[in-house]
Design a protein around this motif. Sequence first.
Motif, short mmCIF file in Angstrom:
data_model
loop_
_atom_site.label_atom_id
_atom_site.label_comp_id
_atom_site.label_asym_id
_atom_site.label_seq_id
_atom_site.Cartn_x
_atom_site.Cartn_y
_atom_site.Cartn_z
N PHE A 308 -12.96 0.85 2.91
CA PHE A 308 -12.60 1.62 4.11
C PHE A 308 -11.86 0.73 5.09
O PHE A 308 -10.85 1.13 5.68
CB PHE A 308 -13.85 2.19 4.79
N GLY A 311 -8.39 0.46 4.66
CA GLY A 311 -7.61 1.67 4.88
C GLY A 311 -7.61 2.63 3.71
O GLY A 311 -6.88 3.60 3.71
N LEU A 312 -8.42 2.36 2.68
CA LEU A 312 -8.47 3.28 1.54
C LEU A 312 -9.26 4.53 1.93
O LEU A 312 -10.29 4.44 2.58
CB LEU A 312 -9.13 2.60 0.34
N ARG A 313 -8.76 5.68 1.49
CA ARG A 313 -9.44 6.94 1.74
C ARG A 313 -10.72 7.02 0.89
O ARG A 313 -10.80 6.39 -0.16
CB ARG A 313 -8.52 8.10 1.34
N LEU B 75 -16.10 1.82 11.19
CA LEU B 75 -17.14 1.75 10.16
C LEU B 75 -18.43 2.31 10.74
O LEU B 75 -19.32 2.77 10.02
CB LEU B 75 -17.35 0.30 9.68
N ASP B 98 -7.26 6.36 9.74
CA ASP B 98 -6.48 5.69 8.70
C ASP B 98 -5.47 4.72 9.30
O ASP B 98 -5.30 3.59 8.82
CB ASP B 98 -5.73 6.72 7.84
N ARG B 101 -7.22 1.67 10.70
CA ARG B 101 -7.76 0.80 9.66
C ARG B 101 -6.68 0.00 8.97
O ARG B 101 -6.94 -1.11 8.49
CB ARG B 101 -8.55 1.62 8.64
N SER B 102 -5.49 0.56 8.89
CA SER B 102 -4.45 -0.24 8.23
C SER B 102 -3.82 -1.24 9.20
O SER B 102 -3.08 -2.13 8.78
CB SER B 102 -3.39 0.66 7.58
N ALA B 126 -5.13 -2.54 -1.82
CA ALA B 126 -4.82 -1.74 -0.63
C ALA B 126 -3.32 -1.63 -0.36
O ALA B 126 -2.83 -0.54 -0.07
CB ALA B 126 -5.57 -2.29 0.58
N VAL B 130 -2.40 2.10 -0.25
CA VAL B 130 -2.33 2.57 1.14
C VAL B 130 -0.92 2.41 1.69
O VAL B 130 -0.33 3.33 2.23
CB VAL B 130 -3.34 1.81 2.03
N MET B 178 -2.52 -6.70 4.11
CA MET B 178 -2.17 -5.44 4.77
C MET B 178 -1.36 -5.69 6.03
O MET B 178 -1.03 -4.75 6.75
CB MET B 178 -3.43 -4.65 5.08
#
Lengths: 405, 267
Positions: A308, A311-313, B75, B98, B101-102, B126, B130, B178
């Motif tokens: 998570f 960034g993974l769904r 989280l 999303d 988080r990235s 990722a 992603v 990332m």
Amino acid sequence: MASTVDASSRQGFKLSQLIYDTRYRSLTIQAIAMALLVLFLSWLVSNTVQNLSDLGKDFDFGFLGQRAGYDINQTLIPYTSGSSHARAAIVGILNTLLVAFLGCILATIVGVIAGVLRLSKNWLVARLMTVYVEGFRNVPLLLWIIAIFAMMTEATPQPRDFREGGTASMWLWDSVAVSNRGVYIPAPVWGPGSTALIIVFVLSIAAIIGFRRYAFRRQEATGVLLPILPVSLALFFLPSILAYFVLGGPVSLAYPELGGFNFQGGLHMRNSLIALWLALSLYTGAFIAEIVRGGILSVAKGQSEAAFALGLRPSRTMNLVILPQAMRVIIPPLISQYLNLTKNSSLAIAVGYMDARSTLGGITINQTGRELEGMLLLGLFYLVLSLIISGAMNVFNARMKLKER
Amino acid sequence: MSDVAHEMQTSRAIDRSQMQVSDEVAIQITDMNKWFGQFHVLRDIDLTVYRGERIVICGPSGSGKSTLIRCINHLEEHQAGRIVVDGIELSNDLKNIDKIRSEVGMCFQHFNLFPHLTILENCTLAPIWVRKVPKREAEETAMHYLTKVKIPDQANKYPGQLSGGQQQRVAIARSLCMRPRIMLFDEPTSALDPEMIKEVLDTMIELAEEGMTMLCVTHEMGFARQVANRVIFMDQGQIVEQNEPEEFFGNPQSERTKLFLSQILGH
């Protein structure tokens, strides 16, 4: 240590060393165990031979070629009462394989869904699955077989109720009839051109596999993942439907219709088959649900958190991170559940389903008096079947097993 | 004096040329509250993090410091107040989560590498799924960052074959792949043997030198003194005190901070 070895070699070999010397001890124990085993087996065989000769019987498989003389209500291959006992045995074996195969598939589907849903955050769904799992795995399978069979035969309408003005009606646009004589479903009728249709269908399956490969290779090259699921679904349905109309509808369905006192036409699935199939699937499915749940829970929470955080769904996390790790925990106990289901199918006797135990291990033995031979053959059949299933699953397991170092 | 020992571990000269704090806000937390059931873990948290800041969060266990940084990338879910990361409001909107988080990388106490993937695959997973980066490119990026954390030769091994310090450095590289603008560290050295702490701290110092915005929950006071531009002390779900490291260690204001510092530095 060195000094003791020196001492014994200097003094030569003593008999007590066979028990007290670590070098010989396990050999001694193995030799004794082996001797006892051979003694026991030879006693078993000589006892059997002795008893058989006392009864005036011999050990002979000749009965397999004799006329069976009894009917079997569900035959996947042509069979009459004039066929041999060997053929009756094969009919029974095929019936066992049929219910075991159908059972393993349905049990896996039910089990995976129930196992995942039991972990759901939805309170109601999770509780319902708990009730299902605990209800089915804590009541003997035999009771479930009889209960479902009773429901199928007692609570369903008689064929005559389906008559004009009767109380019952068929399901799914008059194509499926659930009656106390069994379930009648439409049967496919293969007309001219159906071979071409099947070829088109097989080709479209191959196209799906090819497309998936292409999609992943393209993703590696460009980073863009093509929509695999929609395209696969389209490839699955469209060419076959198109071919069906182009070929002028080569395959038609024969619907069951009420004629006289019962349904004619269509496929007849006996209540005994359905009861046994559903009971085996739901019972084993409850165990599989627990195996799946345990497998998913066995993957540490930190794994999904890390995914998570990157960034993974959640769905990708499940497919790429959780399931590959859960599978190695799930597959080995899954094998034994398949073996359990297969062997539990011998409970068919409770509802009169003619499986291998009912033909070869039942009527044939009664009629020929060859109980030893019949039971040995039956045992051999289940042994070979189980070994094949576990062998195949072990190959699958080895392919799924994770390399971690 | 464990403090002196740690001082030694990070004793190389630190290049502060890039370590400038801009006045652009990276993270803005206002009036944030969180409960675990009845338990009030975080109370009225107000925190503004500027781009380029290196913040060390310390405090006794159970003070909510891990929970605080875990709220930043969702989280953990906060129940009241606002969190804005890089101008994106953290709400229940999946798209915002999303996006955040990235942008935000995170390293965990127990590394949480994926044991079924090689080091290289850990780093490319990722970006490929992603960021939709081609595999070749993702692997080049991964090798770049693995070289940076000084383990390019382990790329085709599995996490289980690496030492703890190496695993944590892979975890840092995995986050960096990332290309995040903010890095969160949740006690990154707590599960490591003493001699491996240094290699991980060195990697983190390098990141700081390049101007990465960092929030770090840690008990490495030597690291805090040398790298942080702000130290935050938390107790019972509240930010009790925050100050520049010199002031924080030299002249703590509250009694609770003094007690905490005397306990972790005084033996």
